[in-house]
Scaffold this motif. Structure first.
Motif, short mmCIF file in Angstrom:
data_model
loop_
_atom_site.label_atom_id
_atom_site.label_comp_id
_atom_site.label_asym_id
_atom_site.label_seq_id
_atom_site.Cartn_x
_atom_site.Cartn_y
_atom_site.Cartn_z
N SER A 126 28.34 -2.30 22.03
CA SER A 126 29.09 -3.09 23.01
C SER A 126 30.56 -2.73 23.02
CB SER A 126 28.93 -4.59 22.71
OG SER A 126 29.42 -4.91 21.41
N GLY A 134 34.15 -6.70 24.71
CA GLY A 134 33.00 -5.80 24.73
C GLY A 134 32.29 -5.78 26.07
N LEU A 136 28.32 -4.16 27.63
CA LEU A 136 27.12 -3.33 27.49
C LEU A 136 26.98 -2.48 28.75
CD1 LEU A 136 24.66 -5.92 25.93
CD2 LEU A 136 25.66 -3.94 24.79
N LEU A 160 24.40 -6.60 18.16
CA LEU A 160 25.56 -6.02 18.81
C LEU A 160 26.80 -6.50 18.07
CD1 LEU A 160 26.23 -7.90 22.20
CD2 LEU A 160 24.70 -8.77 20.44
N HIS A 162 29.92 -7.75 19.69
CA HIS A 162 30.65 -8.84 20.35
C HIS A 162 29.77 -10.06 20.57
CE1 HIS A 162 33.12 -5.30 21.30
NE2 HIS A 162 34.12 -6.14 21.41
N PRO A 164 27.94 -12.92 22.41
CA PRO A 164 27.45 -13.06 23.79
C PRO A 164 27.37 -14.50 24.25
CG PRO A 164 25.60 -12.82 22.30
CD PRO A 164 26.84 -12.85 21.44
N LEU A 177 31.68 -10.66 24.78
CA LEU A 177 30.92 -9.74 25.63
C LEU A 177 31.17 -10.09 27.08
CD1 LEU A 177 28.78 -7.42 25.55
CD2 LEU A 177 27.05 -9.21 25.83
N ALA A 180 27.90 -10.90 29.48
CA ALA A 180 26.88 -11.68 28.78
C ALA A 180 25.78 -12.16 29.72
CB ALA A 180 27.53 -12.85 28.06
N TRP A 198 25.22 -10.79 15.60
CA TRP A 198 26.45 -10.08 15.91
C TRP A 198 27.49 -10.25 14.80
CZ3 TRP A 198 24.87 -14.46 18.58
CH2 TRP A 198 25.72 -15.57 18.54
#
Length: 272
Positions: A126, A134, A136, A160, A162, A164, A177, A180, A198
């Protein structure tokens, strides 16, 4: 694609170790907000070894390095060499993904998908170069979709760096994230997802979203104050998380912190 299968049968419970946010430097004496990150990591690793458990897989969920140098990654790898388990890494916002790829791109350390027992572990990147928050990428979302679709009968753990979800920590809201919603829209299509794990938040987190367990873990160095409006540090010891994944999809997990940890006189700071 042939995937590595860690040595456990689908009938076995498997034990995982999560180490996160170690923030190592090239130099032995590198400090983050007054804490020598190598020394704190050594104490966490000593605790792991003293516990005596045999782990089936070790997960490093980002910010292994603070300065992104080859020496810092080599240091992390050397320091964890005594953990007799396969290891998987993902980068965090302080890491240099290109350096990690240059060093270990052809090594199983950076494998994204690992089958262990009756579980599949998917490690997502991420990190965004030059960015604290972050994201994705489409490639990472596709990797996740393929990993889930290819194994509908296994239980899935998704990892991951970060966070979410909101963690009720106002200053961290903008640095989680960024996409998210897309992440959760994808996960919601697959009922075999059991947990998301995470790092990044430097604190223990354990909650539930429907049938999915949501977990984050202490840093092996500094800890952030939970539920804080502004940046703040918590004077609580560094640690690690263990996870026991059972063949029926149940998860036992816990956080272990260094007992009697002492802080230096110059520990603290007003920003990260």
């Amino acid at each position: 694609m042939a995937l590595p299968n860690v040595y456990a049968t689908p009938d076995d419970s498997v034990l995982l170790l999560q180490l996160t946010d170690s923030h190592l430097f090239a130099e032995d004496d590198g400090t983050l907000l007054g804490m020598n990150t190598r020394e704190s990591f050594e104490q966490v690793l000593a605790l792991v070894h003293a516990d005596g458990r045999q782990y089936d897989l070790m997960l490093a969920t980002g910010d292994q390095s603070q300065d992104g140098t080859p020496e810092s990654y080599q240091r992390f790898r050397q320091m964890t060499a005594g953990i007799r388990a396969p290891k998987r890494w993902i980068p965090g916002n302080h890491d240099e993904s290109a350096v990690m790829q240059q060093l270990y791109g052809d090594h199983e350390l950076l494998d994204s998908v690992t089958d262990v027992g009756n579980w599949r572990v998917t490690m997502l990147d991420s990190s965004v170069p030059g960015s604290v928050p972050g994201l994705l990428s489409n490639d990472q979302l596709r990797l996740l979709e393929d990993s889930l679709a290819d194994e509908p009968d296994r239980h899935h753990l998704v990892c991951l760096h970060h966070h979410p979800i909101s963690i009720a920590c106002k200053w961290m809201e903008p640095i989680g994230l960024r996409n998210a919603e897309a992440f959760w829209a994808l996960l919601d299509r697959f009922k075999q997802v059991r947990a998301v794990l995470w790092g990044h938040i430097h604190q223990d987190w354990d909650s539930q979203r429907g049938d999915v367990r949501l977990l984050a873990s202490p840093s092996t160095c500094i800890q952030f104050a939970p539920r804080s409006e502004d940046f703040g540090l918590d004077r609580i010891a560094p640690g690690y998380r263990w996870l026991q994944l059972h063949p029926d999809g149940r998860i036992d997990t816990g956080v272990v912190r260094v007992p009697g940890f002492t802080f230096s006189e110059n520990f603290g700071g007003s920003g990260y």
